[in-house]
Design an enzyme around this catalytic site. Sequence first.
Site, PDB file in Angstrom:
ATOM      1  CG  HIS A 292       0.368   6.367  -0.491  1.00 65.59           C
ATOM      2  ND1 HIS A 292      -0.688   6.902  -1.199  1.00 65.59           N
ATOM      3  CD2 HIS A 292      -0.189   5.725   0.572  1.00 65.59           C
ATOM      4  CE1 HIS A 292      -1.821   6.601  -0.584  1.00 65.59           C
ATOM      5  NE2 HIS A 292      -1.546   5.880   0.478  1.00 65.59           N
TER       6      HIS A 292
ATOM      7  CG  HIS B 105      -1.700   1.228   1.445  1.00 70.33           C
ATOM      8  ND1 HIS B 105      -3.045   1.302   1.172  1.00 70.33           N
ATOM      9  CD2 HIS B 105      -1.350   2.464   1.922  1.00 70.33           C
ATOM     10  CE1 HIS B 105      -3.498   2.520   1.453  1.00 70.33           C
ATOM     11  NE2 HIS B 105      -2.476   3.240   1.915  1.00 70.33           N
ATOM     12  CD  GLU B 106       1.725   3.602   3.716  1.00 70.38           C
ATOM     13  OE1 GLU B 106       2.012   4.672   3.136  1.00 70.38           O
ATOM     14  OE2 GLU B 106       0.683   3.447   4.375  1.00 70.38           O
TER      15      GLU B 106
END
Length: 434
Positions: free
Chosen positions: A28, A24-25
């Site tokens: 980003h 997920h990170e």
Amino acid sequence: MTTFMTILGIVVFIVGLLFSIAWHELGHLSTAKMFGIRVPQYMVGFGPTIFSRRKGDTEYGLKAVPLGGYIRMIGMFPPSEDGTLRKRSTSPFRGMIEDARAAAFEELKPGDEKRLFYTRAPWKRVIVMFAGPFMNLILAVVIFLVVLMSFGINTQTTTVSSVSKCVIPASAKSDKCPAGAKDSPAKAAGMLPGDKIVAFDGRPVKEWGTLQQAIRDTTGPATITVQRDGDRKTLQADLIPNKVAKSDGRGGYVEGEYVTAGFLGFTPASGVIPQTFPQSVDRMSDMMVQGVEALVALPSKVPDLWNAAFDGGERKQDSPMGVVGAARVGGEVFSLDIPPTQRVATMLFLVAGFNLSLFLFNMLPLLPLDGGHIAGALWESVRRAFAKVFRRPDPGPFDVAKLMPVAYVVAGIFICFTLLVLVADVVNPVRLAG
């Protein structure tokens, strides 16, 4: 051995959880760097740092508590209207805003003026904030497809498990045949357990959903072709209308709801069957809809959670679970008396479901979730487009920092809900069996 497998299952789930967070990170991080935003930190977990290493502008690390993760981007919020960072106000709400604004510029270095998050075009900020949840969605879809198309799932088949002795409505409290009850059409036709139905009224059938619908649409004489002991036999049945459980359209049933439809009178056997690509996509669509419905229904689950945690109430199978509860289920999966391939498949399904939940939850348009920042960037686009159409001055960046009091309220509610789920997971956990 059971204890070892349980511990192994918990460890495997935690590894899957950490990978999901890191994935997920990474969404980003990669998009932020692609758009030239400086990212001082990329961390998996919270609390004390266990390991970290700096590469270029970014410190990469692992923290002690595997309950989330974050990347730190410079300039998440714009300066105040006068272009400065003000001293902390005595007003609690203003203090929240100014603290958030100050934190956004805490690690500002010379040359960072052109590498701030808020200076990027709204569409770029939307991409950066959407990339994290989208990575979870990609991971969920890939895992679901792998499991459904290779391992398969437990599915009702066209093979006969048992034959009803008589005609009784599905709403009957007992399955015992009352005096004078007629033989079921399946029994009268000579159908036996183990028969595999390959055609209904001359039309080939390969899956239970198709056969179920054909039976329900038919009353009166029908031919049923079965495969028995390697040979094909054609049975003559006379289907009758009867009260049956309402179909969910996918071969399953809607609990507590009944309709009058054609009745043959047998129970299909279940088996682990790989799904085709269209079937897998259809099932994933159903999962997405169910996930959205579960998210909407989340507030209504609070009373049952409270009763389960503090009053000894029943913990329902569809009750929300936290990381502790999911890890416990992961341990239980590995201790089940099922083939190893099905243990792996079930664990993968659990990790995929967690990623789907992460995607849906993070898309809520509320700070501090990713969806809140996306909503802020979209609103800024609307304001600027409106100003351009009516030839008004550019209103500038939308100051998301002003919503920090709301973010604190949302975070507080989330923390309280998380603690309630944690207590319920410890004292009255959801169980797979027994």
